[in-house]
Design an enzyme around this catalytic site. Structure first.
Site, PDB file in Angstrom:
ATOM      1  N   ASN A   9       0.868  -1.176   0.000  1.00  0.00           N
ATOM      2  CA  ASN A   9       0.000   0.000   0.000  1.00  0.00           C
ATOM      3  C   ASN A   9       0.903   1.225   0.000  1.00  0.00           C
ATOM      4  O   ASN A   9       1.478   1.574   1.033  1.00  0.00           O
ATOM      5  CB  ASN A   9      -0.898  -0.031   1.245  1.00  0.00           C
ATOM      6  CG  ASN A   9      -1.690   1.251   1.412  1.00  0.00           C
ATOM      7  OD1 ASN A   9      -1.778   2.069   0.491  1.00  0.00           O
ATOM      8  ND2 ASN A   9      -2.273   1.434   2.593  1.00  0.00           N
ATOM      9  N   LYS A  11       0.150   4.274  -0.322  1.00  0.00           N
ATOM     10  CA  LYS A  11      -0.459   5.500   0.220  1.00  0.00           C
ATOM     11  C   LYS A  11      -0.186   6.670  -0.744  1.00  0.00           C
ATOM     12  O   LYS A  11      -0.127   6.447  -1.947  1.00  0.00           O
ATOM     13  CB  LYS A  11       0.055   5.770   1.640  1.00  0.00           C
ATOM     14  CG  LYS A  11      -0.089   4.512   2.518  1.00  0.00           C
ATOM     15  CD  LYS A  11       0.074   4.761   3.974  1.00  0.00           C
ATOM     16  CE  LYS A  11      -0.129   3.435   4.720  1.00  0.00           C
ATOM     17  NZ  LYS A  11      -0.188   3.590   6.144  1.00  0.00           N
ATOM     18  N   HIS A  97      -9.707   1.648   4.400  1.00  0.00           N
ATOM     19  CA  HIS A  97      -8.474   1.780   5.192  1.00  0.00           C
ATOM     20  C   HIS A  97      -8.724   2.746   6.350  1.00  0.00           C
ATOM     21  O   HIS A  97      -9.486   3.705   6.204  1.00  0.00           O
ATOM     22  CB  HIS A  97      -7.349   2.294   4.287  1.00  0.00           C
ATOM     23  CG  HIS A  97      -6.002   2.226   4.941  1.00  0.00           C
ATOM     24  ND1 HIS A  97      -5.588   3.164   5.849  1.00  0.00           N
ATOM     25  CD2 HIS A  97      -5.010   1.320   4.849  1.00  0.00           C
ATOM     26  CE1 HIS A  97      -4.369   2.831   6.283  1.00  0.00           C
ATOM     27  NE2 HIS A  97      -3.995   1.717   5.694  1.00  0.00           N
ATOM     28  N   GLU A  99      -7.077   5.095   7.471  1.00  0.00           N
ATOM     29  CA  GLU A  99      -6.786   6.499   7.154  1.00  0.00           C
ATOM     30  C   GLU A  99      -7.965   7.139   6.410  1.00  0.00           C
ATOM     31  O   GLU A  99      -8.249   8.320   6.576  1.00  0.00           O
ATOM     32  CB  GLU A  99      -5.476   6.595   6.354  1.00  0.00           C
ATOM     33  CG  GLU A  99      -4.274   6.301   7.255  1.00  0.00           C
ATOM     34  CD  GLU A  99      -3.053   5.751   6.543  1.00  0.00           C
ATOM     35  OE1 GLU A  99      -3.004   5.760   5.304  1.00  0.00           O
ATOM     36  OE2 GLU A  99      -2.140   5.275   7.255  1.00  0.00           O
ATOM     37  N   GLU A 169      -5.958  -4.636  10.366  1.00  0.00           N
ATOM     38  CA  GLU A 169      -4.930  -3.623  10.598  1.00  0.00           C
ATOM     39  C   GLU A 169      -5.246  -2.858  11.884  1.00  0.00           C
ATOM     40  O   GLU A 169      -6.019  -1.884  11.854  1.00  0.00           O
ATOM     41  CB  GLU A 169      -4.883  -2.642   9.421  1.00  0.00           C
ATOM     42  CG  GLU A 169      -4.469  -3.279   8.115  1.00  0.00           C
ATOM     43  CD  GLU A 169      -3.802  -2.264   7.187  1.00  0.00           C
ATOM     44  OE1 GLU A 169      -2.716  -2.578   6.689  1.00  0.00           O
ATOM     45  OE2 GLU A 169      -4.344  -1.172   6.991  1.00  0.00           O
ATOM     46  N   GLY A 175       2.160   2.287  10.715  1.00  0.00           N
ATOM     47  CA  GLY A 175       3.166   3.340  10.587  1.00  0.00           C
ATOM     48  C   GLY A 175       3.830   3.719  11.889  1.00  0.00           C
ATOM     49  O   GLY A 175       4.511   4.745  11.977  1.00  0.00           O
ATOM     50  N   SER A 215       3.026  -2.159  10.295  1.00  0.00           N
ATOM     51  CA  SER A 215       4.468  -2.267  10.539  1.00  0.00           C
ATOM     52  C   SER A 215       5.055  -3.630  10.167  1.00  0.00           C
ATOM     53  O   SER A 215       5.928  -4.137  10.865  1.00  0.00           O
ATOM     54  CB  SER A 215       4.790  -1.895  11.992  1.00  0.00           C
ATOM     55  OG  SER A 215       4.420  -0.540  12.250  1.00  0.00           O
TER      56      SER A 215
HETATM   57  P1  PGA Z   1       2.584   0.301   7.628  1.00  0.00           P
HETATM   58  O1  PGA Z   1       1.150   0.548   6.943  1.00  0.00           O
HETATM   59  O2  PGA Z   1       3.092  -1.021   7.058  1.00  0.00           O
HETATM   60  O3  PGA Z   1       3.424   1.457   7.176  1.00  0.00           O
HETATM   61  O4  PGA Z   1       2.383   0.221   9.084  1.00  0.00           O
HETATM   62  C1  PGA Z   1       0.221  -0.483   6.750  1.00  0.00           C
HETATM   63  C2  PGA Z   1      -1.040   0.052   6.104  1.00  0.00           C
HETATM   64  O5  PGA Z   1      -1.472   1.149   6.466  1.00  0.00           O
HETATM   65  O6  PGA Z   1      -1.636  -0.599   5.229  1.00  0.00           O
END
Ligand code: PGA
Length: 251
Positions: A9, A11, A97, A99, A169, A175, A215
């Site tokens: 992903n 982003k 997601h 976000e 998630e 992140g 992560s």
């Molecule tokens: P990350 O993000 O691996 O940077 O923690 C995962 C995601 O948001 O899909």
């Protein structure tokens, strides 16, 4: 036996020039495309999709988007429809997601409408679910995820639900460098599979691929994906670096 599914992903990172450089480097690292028995996808920003479709042709790497509207067309300034994504040859689309839920007010009802439209268009939705730190600290993660699934999967046939992907998630692990332990991740992915069985039937639960995201890095991916109920990973930060993503997908 479910095939593993590992999706990057990206982003809101990478220009088209950077995406094409990634594709070249990633292809050079991929020793034997298609022979590894796993699905690998890159979910890129909309403006990179057409260029990446060409750059990844013949590699077996699937092309993913990170969002879609729930209508095929309409007066929705700034939105992108499933029909537009299907025309480019997008294989899978991230839906809901955290976000998008947090910054753009996406609701469970929205995710449900998006899933229906994407499935109608023949694309694989990757539905994201997961709890906040506050909910985890009071032990409410099961209830929170169950509600996201009950709303999100509403009205889907068992075959539709069984063909999709669900990513667990936990928001506190995205992140942050704070990965869920393999046990925590495995427990919740198992919980999700049981919830899918209750909502859509055992065949759907057997077919649906449940990923962990939050992560995931080269150093922890194998252990996490080795847990019995985890069918792969949704990878944010580490999918931006060709060598890291190549190590995670295992070639
Ligand atoms: P990350 O993000 O691996 O940077 O923690 C995962 C995601 O948001 O899909």
């Amino acid at each position: 036996m479910r095939k593993k599914f590992i999706a990057g992903n990206w982003k809101m990172y990478k220009t088209t020039a950077e995406a094409l450089r990634f594709a070249e480097a990633f292809k050079a690292l991929r020793a034997d495309p298609g022979a590894d028995g796993r699905d690998v996808a890159i979910c890129a920003p909309f403006t990179q999709l057409a260029a990446l479709k060409g750059a990844l042709a013949g590699t077996g790497v699937l092309l993913g988007a990170q969002n879609a509207h729930f209508s095929d067309e309409g007066a929705y300034t700034g939105e992108i429809s499933p029909a537009m994504l299907a025309e480019i040859g997008v294989d899978c689309v991230i839906v809901g997601h955290s976000e998008r839920r947090e910054y753009f007010g996406e609701t469970d009802a929205d995710t449900n409408r998006k899933l229906h439209k994407l499935l109608e268009r023949g694309m694989v939705p990757i539905l994201c679910v997961g709890e906040s730190l506050e909910i985890r600290e009071r032990g409410g993660q099961g209830q929170a995820v169950e509600r996201q699934l009950a709303e999100g999967l509403k009205g889907l046939s068992p075959a539709q639900a069984g063909g999709m992907v669900i990513a667990y998630e936990p928001i506190w692990a995205i992140g942050t460098g704070r990965t869920a332990t393999p046990e925590q991740a495995g427990e919740m992915c198992g919980f999700i599979r049981r919830a899918v069985a209750a909502l859509c039937g055992v065949d759907a639960a057997e077919g649906v691929r449940v990923l962990y995201g939050g992560s995931v890095k080269p150093g922890n991916a194998a252990e996490i994906m080795g847990m019995p109920d985890i069918d792969g990973a949704l990878v944010g930060g580490a999918s931006l670096v060709p060598e890291d993503f190549a190590r995670i997908v295992g070639f």
